[in-house]
Motif scaffolding. Structure first.
Motif, PDB file in Angstrom:
ATOM      1  N   PHE A 258       0.892  -1.264  -0.133  1.00 46.60           N
ATOM      2  CA  PHE A 258      -0.048  -0.090   0.060  1.00 46.60           C
ATOM      3  C   PHE A 258       0.886   1.291   0.004  1.00 46.60           C
ATOM      4  N   GLY A 259       0.173   2.341  -0.450  1.00 47.96           N
ATOM      5  CA  GLY A 259       1.161   3.585  -0.548  1.00 47.96           C
ATOM      6  C   GLY A 259       0.821   3.994   0.821  1.00 47.96           C
ATOM      7  N   LYS A 260       1.808   4.978   1.323  1.00 45.23           N
ATOM      8  CA  LYS A 260       1.674   5.721   2.629  1.00 45.23           C
ATOM      9  C   LYS A 260       1.997   7.093   2.681  1.00 45.23           C
ATOM     10  N   PHE A 261       1.461   7.900   3.158  1.00 42.85           N
ATOM     11  CA  PHE A 261       1.814   9.370   3.211  1.00 42.85           C
ATOM     12  C   PHE A 261       1.745   9.776   4.696  1.00 42.85           C
ATOM     13  N   MET A 262       2.742   9.979   5.566  1.00 42.27           N
ATOM     14  CA  MET A 262       2.575  10.301   6.786  1.00 42.27           C
ATOM     15  C   MET A 262       2.956  11.421   7.073  1.00 42.27           C
ATOM     16  N   GLU A 263       2.075  12.316   7.775  1.00 39.80           N
ATOM     17  CA  GLU A 263       2.423  13.772   8.177  1.00 39.80           C
ATOM     18  C   GLU A 263       3.136  13.805   9.693  1.00 39.80           C
ATOM     19  N   VAL A 264       4.172  14.194   9.583  1.00 40.00           N
ATOM     20  CA  VAL A 264       5.037  14.050  10.895  1.00 40.00           C
ATOM     21  C   VAL A 264       4.714  15.589  11.430  1.00 40.00           C
ATOM     22  N   THR A 277      -1.242   9.361   9.425  1.00 38.41           N
ATOM     23  CA  THR A 277      -1.079   8.429   8.341  1.00 38.41           C
ATOM     24  C   THR A 277      -2.274   8.283   7.318  1.00 38.41           C
ATOM     25  N   THR A 278      -1.834   8.578   6.148  1.00 37.04           N
ATOM     26  CA  THR A 278      -2.782   8.098   4.920  1.00 37.04           C
ATOM     27  C   THR A 278      -2.502   7.092   4.327  1.00 37.04           C
ATOM     28  N   LYS A 279      -3.400   6.061   3.791  1.00 35.88           N
ATOM     29  CA  LYS A 279      -2.885   4.899   3.240  1.00 35.88           C
ATOM     30  C   LYS A 279      -3.560   5.219   1.674  1.00 35.88           C
ATOM     31  N   LEU A 473       6.430  10.406   2.263  1.00 34.11           N
ATOM     32  CA  LEU A 473       5.471   9.715   1.382  1.00 34.11           C
ATOM     33  C   LEU A 473       6.473   8.377   0.868  1.00 34.11           C
ATOM     34  N   ASP A 474       5.929   7.235   1.370  1.00 31.12           N
ATOM     35  CA  ASP A 474       6.422   5.705   1.167  1.00 31.12           C
ATOM     36  C   ASP A 474       5.521   5.269   0.117  1.00 31.12           C
ATOM     37  N   ILE A 475       5.830   5.506  -1.245  1.00 33.03           N
ATOM     38  CA  ILE A 475       4.913   5.246  -2.336  1.00 33.03           C
ATOM     39  C   ILE A 475       5.364   4.252  -3.353  1.00 33.03           C
TER      40      ILE A 475
END
Ligand SMILES: Nc1ncnc2c1ncn2[C@@H]1O[C@H](COP(=O)(O)OP(=O)(O)OP(=O)(O)O)[C@@H](O)[C@H]1O
Ligand SMILES: [Mg+2]
Length: 1196
Positions: A258-264, A277-279, A473-475
């Protein structure tokens, strides 16, 4: 090395065999060192063997690439697969930034990355991008966590710290991102991309860890503790999401599906406060099945092996179809009961209760069972499905785990309700329909529970903040498989969109640099993929068309493809393979990808029947129920139903909006080899990833502008041979080079302020021109060299002859010179001999004179010695005589004193006797007085008177005698003083003589000056003693004489008795008045002695009257009477005392005295040199013989 060999070497290296060059359509010739594309290893080093029409045959000569076969020949290498090798490329591995490569090309880029990777340098920058090659090795020292402190210590944006000496790293990227956020108060994002297994998730963790660390710097203990707590929670989320969202694939054992966007999130002070985290797009097909060698999600395996396996009532692993679909049950990660335990712990850490944890595990367990439920073709009615009774237990178990009725569940699988205008119609499902329904249920439930878990993590980690955030963004990376489906389109659409964003950003940056250098960028066209993105997502694009088809019931995959074809057949980014009906390809930035449209409509719809949703929502387990959303009521369903593609496009748009609102940073992960092993490198694979990750896009952007940028000074240094102007102005010289090479046009090159901007073709032309220049120089050098050699040869011959002639002349000259020299020497020798003889004669004469002088000196010395010794001898004799005389005088005086004392005693005795007589006479007088009469008394008076007259006469006579004697004595005294004066003069004379002798010595012999004399003793103690004694005796004598005088003149007798007394004296004899004759006699004796002394002095001491100068005034001035009375008042005065008196009275300072004679001569006493030891004689005087350095006198 000789000049000739230098010229040959230059010629060999520079003058390439241009004559054998066949200029073909490709501008390479045999022997050229090149990079070329190897089919298995991508760009390798080698050389051109032969050149064909539009290709060449090359040979591999790449010692640095260990995996290639050296000497291998590759035929038919296309011209765009060959790139000229430049020597500058040899240093390329040193560059931390690929944009600093001297020649920016795929080949140099790959080579640089390769060389660095093989030396464990995995990070390299290319402009703003960090390229990270997966090392598959956590033990590289420079990348271990303990080195993080170096980066943390920098405390500022790297660009603001000059020469920080730190290497490229994800930490560096995180560091800059953080400080840009803090300093600019701007949201940031780090876009991490790469293919599966390239290390995106690891890179995200690295960045996350660094951000947690850097945000704690300088904070209070509480802030640090809070940040640590947030970090711990974020870390805890990781196993949960990985367990449910990751799976083993052939590319990665822990592949994020899955793709992951994490707002730290950070607070206003930059402290970490939370994360959201948004997946994106979980790979749902992996819930159902996995390809061979792969696995479904980790959660299924750990659930089967975990502590709840009893509770979940699992059968053996082999029973479950899905987990065995990939025929790969084991994995390195998320595989064991321990991993299950770890995930459960993590769930608890994020705030889930035990029940919730258990419930969560019900869903994978239920899915495992559901997927084992057999749905078969109804044998009676083949278009419908039926339930396989053998799998009843799985159905029951699944229903049990989902807390729903198994019958209801089965019913939902085998039947479905169709809504028609006439009302709802219940129909049986086809076998595929039933299976789809089952799978859809599984997919949605799993996706639902995964979303729930993400939400749970967000609940725990998220926090409201006024500060900024950094998005990670770990996409999924760009994908191009053999069979690419709808998911790949979504994934590639994401990457295409991100690449478009990147292109804009980097191109704009590059253009900004060009503008800063003063380069005209009007003609530069940026690589633009917006049309591609537009074709996929824009109006009438692929995804909207798919959505459109999904909205139409009768649409099939083919109707969709037809629509796409019609809409985009003329689009340059679109293409269709004529050989296959169900595919189309898209010209992505990273290459053409062919998509197969099978099941796209279904996949896009991804619908789950409302009845199914309602069934699950009726579950008594809260989490199970929440895993599916409630169906949207029909009245609320406006327009088209939501599709996967539509939803994804929405998500993507929202993501891009977020990213566009931030300052981006990039980490491009590359997997260098499929083997997942350290230090393995696959050129083709790496190259492909570099392309798909946009790294080569950067090169393209550069190439679109001016890919070759050389610092002005380096440019001038390299191409100085091409300069034809004689000016020092660097710009004019650069212009000259460019003009001479024919690349001065703007389409080839431009001159920046600090760099020369070149197109690749311009560089090639420049290189060629430089070669030609060098060749020309080489031939000039050769011409000059050969000319020089020939001239040198002739010259040498001439020189040889000339040298022989010169030699002959030289010999002659030498001979002549030798003869002349000999004659000269002879004359010189004779002259020298003559001079020597003269010198010798002169020497002899001088010696004779010296001898004479010496003899004279000697005689003078002897003379002086004679005089001096004589003088000294006389002095000594005089002293001796003086001493003897003094001793004799003293002895005499002693005897005289004895005699005088005896005389005095005799006088005393006589006086006493007279007294007795007088007493008896007086007694007689008294007696006679009584007897005589008055007449007699008259006679007595008369007699007495007469006697008185006699006595007075006697006294007068005595006074006269005394006066005469005194006069005589004064006369004698004066004579004696004259004698003393003479004696002093004589002494002075002697001293003058000594002084003169001394002066003579001084003038003739210096050594005499250094002679030192000790002063003689200063006092004559014997004389002092004698004086004391004399004084004593004189005082005794004066006292006795006074007494005697009184005795001698008694008081007059009474008048009447005087005559009788006179008579008595006549009769009996009067005791006479003591006579002064004794005193006169004694004086006479003294006088005689003085005369004797005088005579002695006259005869022994006094010099002849002629030689002795008289000191008249001294003699003519007699001493004062008072002094003389003191000093000469008696005859017992010694000569020494007398002389002492004369000296002390100061009447004659120059008068010599015996005492002064005892002293050393003044000219000796005046010597300032240190005193030589003087020898005291027996009398305490100084022995002059020892005081005078007679050796020195004689030597002189
Ligand atoms: N920096 C690193 N140091 C050492 N090994 C690494 C590093 N990065 C990645 N790896 C190795 O590569 C493997 C894959 O990494 P990772 O899971 O991050 O890849 P990914 O890009 O996220 O892949 P996917 O897209 O499939 O999720 C890791 O399990 C680890 O073994
Ligand atoms: Mg990953």
């Amino acid at each position: 090395m000789t000049l000739t060999s230098c010229i040959f070497l230059v010629a060999k290296f520079i003058a390439l065999p241009m004559d054998c060059r066949k200029l073909m359509s490709i501008s390479f010739s045999p022997g050229d060192a090149v990079f070329f594309v190897h089919p298995q290893h991508s760009w390798v080093r080698g050389s051109v063997i032969s050149v064909e029409k539009d290709s060449a045959t090359c040979k591999v000569e790449d010692k640095e690439r260990k995996e290639v076969q050296q000497g291998e020949t590759i035929a038919k290498v296309k011209s765009d697969g060959i790139e000229m090798f430049h020597n500058e490329c040899l240093d390329d591995a040193k560059h931390d930034d690929l944009l600093h490569l001297s020649v920016l090309h795929e080949a140099t880029l790959l080579r640089c990355l390769y060389l660095r990777y093989m030396t464990d340098v995995i990070y390299t920058n290319i402009g703003a991008i960090v390229v990270a090659l997966n090392p598959f090795n956590y033990e590289i020292p420079r990348y271990k966590d303990d080195r993080m402190s170096k980066f943390l210590a920098l405390g500022k944006h790297f660009d603001k710290v000059p020469n920080h000496g730190l290497y490229p790293h994800s930490w560096a990227c995180a560091h800059n991102t953080y400080f840009e956020m803090v300093e600019n108060s701007e949201n940031q994002c780090v876009l991490i991309s790469g293919e599966s297994g390239a290390g995106k998730t690891e890179a995200t963790k690295i960045v996350m860890k660094y951000l947690a660390g850097v945000s704690c710097l300088g904070g209070t203990a509480d802030e640090k503790k809070h940040s640590d707590g947030v970090g711990a929670k974020l870390t805890a989320c990781s196993p949960i999401l990985e367990c449910f969202g990751n799976a083993k694939t052939v590319r990665n054992d822990n592949s994020s599906r899955f793709g992951k966007f994490m707002e730290v999130k950070f607070n206003g002070q930059g402290r970490l406060v939370g994360a959201f985290t948004t997946k994106y797009l979980l790979e749902k097909s992996r819930i159902i099945t996995a390809s061979e060698g792969e696995r479904v999600y980790h959660s299924f395996y750990v659930a089967l092996r975990g502590k709840y396996k009893g509770h979940l009532q699992f059968e053996s692993e082999s029973t479950y179809v899905s987990v065995n679909s990939g025929k790969c049950l084991t994995n390195k990660e998320y595989d064991t009961a321990d991993d299950f335990e770890e995930v459960c712990d993590a769930m608890k850490k994020v705030g889930m209760s035990d029940d919730e944890v258990k419930s969560v595990w019900h869903i994978p367990a239920a899915i495992l069972n559901l997927l084992n439920v057999g749905l078969l073709e109804d044998k009676a009615e083949r278009e419908f499905s039926t339930f396989d009774d053998k799998t009843q237990k799985f159905l029951v178990q699944a229903a049990k785990l989902l807390y729903v009725s198994d019958q209801d569940l089965l019913k939902e699988l085998l039947y479905f309700v169709r809504t028609t205008p006439d009302g709802d119609i219940v129909s049986r499902t086809s076998t595929d329909g039933a299976i789809d329904a089952r799978n859809a249920l599984c997919k949605h439930m799993y996706d639902g529970v995964f979303a729930w878990l993400v939400e749970k993590c967000n609940e725990t980690c998220d926090a409201q903040s006024q500060g900024n955030w950094i998005g990670l963004l770990d996409i999924f990376g760009f994908e191009d498989f053999k069979l690419n489906s709808f998911e790949q389109l979504c994934i590639n659409l994401t990457n295409e969109t991100l690449q478009g964003h990147y292109n804009n950003f980097i191109f704009n940056k590059d253009m900004a640099e060009c503008r800063a250098e003063g380069i005209d960028v009007a003609d530069i066209i940026s690589p633009d993929n917006t049309k591609c993105i537009q074709m996929l997502t824009g109006q009438g694009g692929v995804i909207p068309l798919l959505d459109e088809c999904c909205a139409i019931d009768k649409s099939t995959d083919f109707t969709f493809l037809d629509k796409v074809d019609t809409a985009h057949s003329k689009n340059t980014f679109y293409g269709k393979n004529k050989t296959s009906r169900d595919t189309f390809f898209v010209r992505h930035y990273a290459g053409d990808v062919t998509y197969t449209i099978t099941s796209w409509i279904e996949k896009n719809k991804d619908t789950l029947r409302d009845q199914m949703k309602l069934l699950i929502r009726r579950s008594t387990d809260k989490i199970v129920a929440q895993s599916l959303p409630l169906p949207v009521p029909k009245e609320q369903q406006k327009g088209k139903a939501p599709t996967v593609g539509g939803f994804f496009a929405l998500q993507l748009r929202s993501l891009m909006e977020k990213i566009n609102a931030t300052n981006p940073h990039w980490i491009r992960c590359v997997k260098p080899h499929p083997a997942k092993k350290a230090l393995h490198f696959d050129g083709v694979m790496t190259m492909k990833q570099l392309e798909s990750s946009g790294v080569l896009g950067t090169v393209k952007i550069r190439k679109a502008g001016y890919p070759v940028r050389i610092q002005n000074e380096n440019f001038l240094k390299k191409y100085r041979v091409c300069v034809t102007v004689s000016t020092a102005d660097p710009m004019a010289r650069i212009e000259s080079v460019l003009t001479n090479a024919g690349v001065s046009d703007k389409k080839f090159s431009q001159k920046g302020r600090t760099k020369v901007f070149l197109k690749t073709e311009a560089l090639t032309r420049l290189e060629r021109f430089r070669d030609e220049c060098l060749k020309e120089i080489a031939s000039t050098l050769q011409r000059i060299g050969y000319g020089y050699i020939d001239r040198k040869k002739c010259f040498l011959q001439y020189v040889e002859k000339h040298r022989a002639e010169l030699l002959r002349q030289k010999k002659e000259r030498e001979e002549r010179e030798r003869a002349e020299r000999e004659a000269e020497e002879r004359a010189k020798r004779e002259a020298e001999e003559k001079a020597r003889l003269l010198r010798e004669a002169e020497e002899r004469r001088r010696k004779r004179e010296e001898q004479k002088l010496q003899e004279k000196k000697n005689s003078a010395a002897i003379c002086m010695q004679r005089y001096v010794r004589g003088g000294l001898c006389r002095l000594r004799v005089f002293r001796q005589v003086l001493e003897e005389t003094r001793a004799k005088f003293e002895a005499q005086r002693e005897a005289q004193f004895v005699e005088e004392r005896r005389a005095a005693r005799a006088i005393d005795a006589k006086r006493q006797a007279s007294e007795k007589q007088w007493i008896s006479w007086l007694n007689n007088v008294d007696h006679l007085k009584k007897k005589n009469s008055v007449d007699q008394q008259r006679q007595v008076k008369h007699d007495e008177q007469k006697r008185r007259i006699n006595v007075r006469e006697l006294c007068r006579k005595e006074d006269e005698d005394r006066q005469a004697l005194d006069a005589e004595e004064a006369h004698d005294r004066q004579a004696l003083m004259v004698r003393c004066e003479m004696l002093a003069s004589h002494k002075k004379y002697l001293r003058d003589q000594e002084t003169r002798a001394k002066k003579m010595f001084e003038t003739q012999t210096n050594p005499l000056h250094s002679a030192t004399r000790a002063p003689p003793p200063t006092a004559n103690h014997r004389s002092a003693r004698s004086d004391a004694r004399t004084k004593e005796i004189l005082s005794d004598y004066a006292a006795s004489r006074a007494k005697a005088f009184e005795d001698f003149f008694p008081p007059p007798p009474p008048k009447n008795t005087f005559a009788a007394l006179s008579d008595l004296s006549q009769q009996r004899g009067t005791p006479g008045r003591p006579s002064d004759f004794g005193s006169r006699e004694r004086f006479q004796v003294a006088k005689d002695r003085w005369v004797a002394q005088d005579q002695y002095l006259e005869s022994h001491v006094m010099p002849t009257p002629v030689a002795r100068p008289r000191s008249g005034p001294t003699v003519s001035q007699p001493p004062s009477q008072q002094h003389l009375d003191e000093m000469y008042s008696g005859p017992h005065r010694t000569v020494g005392a007398t002389m002492q008196h004369s000296l002390d009275s100061g009447q004659a300072a120059t008068r010599a005295t015996p005492r002064r004679l005892d002293q050393e001569p003044p000219w000796l006493a005046a010597q300032p040199t240190s005193p030589a030891p003087s020898v005291q004689n027996k009398r305490g005087g100084t022995d002059l013989r020892s005081a005078i350095d007679w050796d020195a006198v004689f030597n002189a």
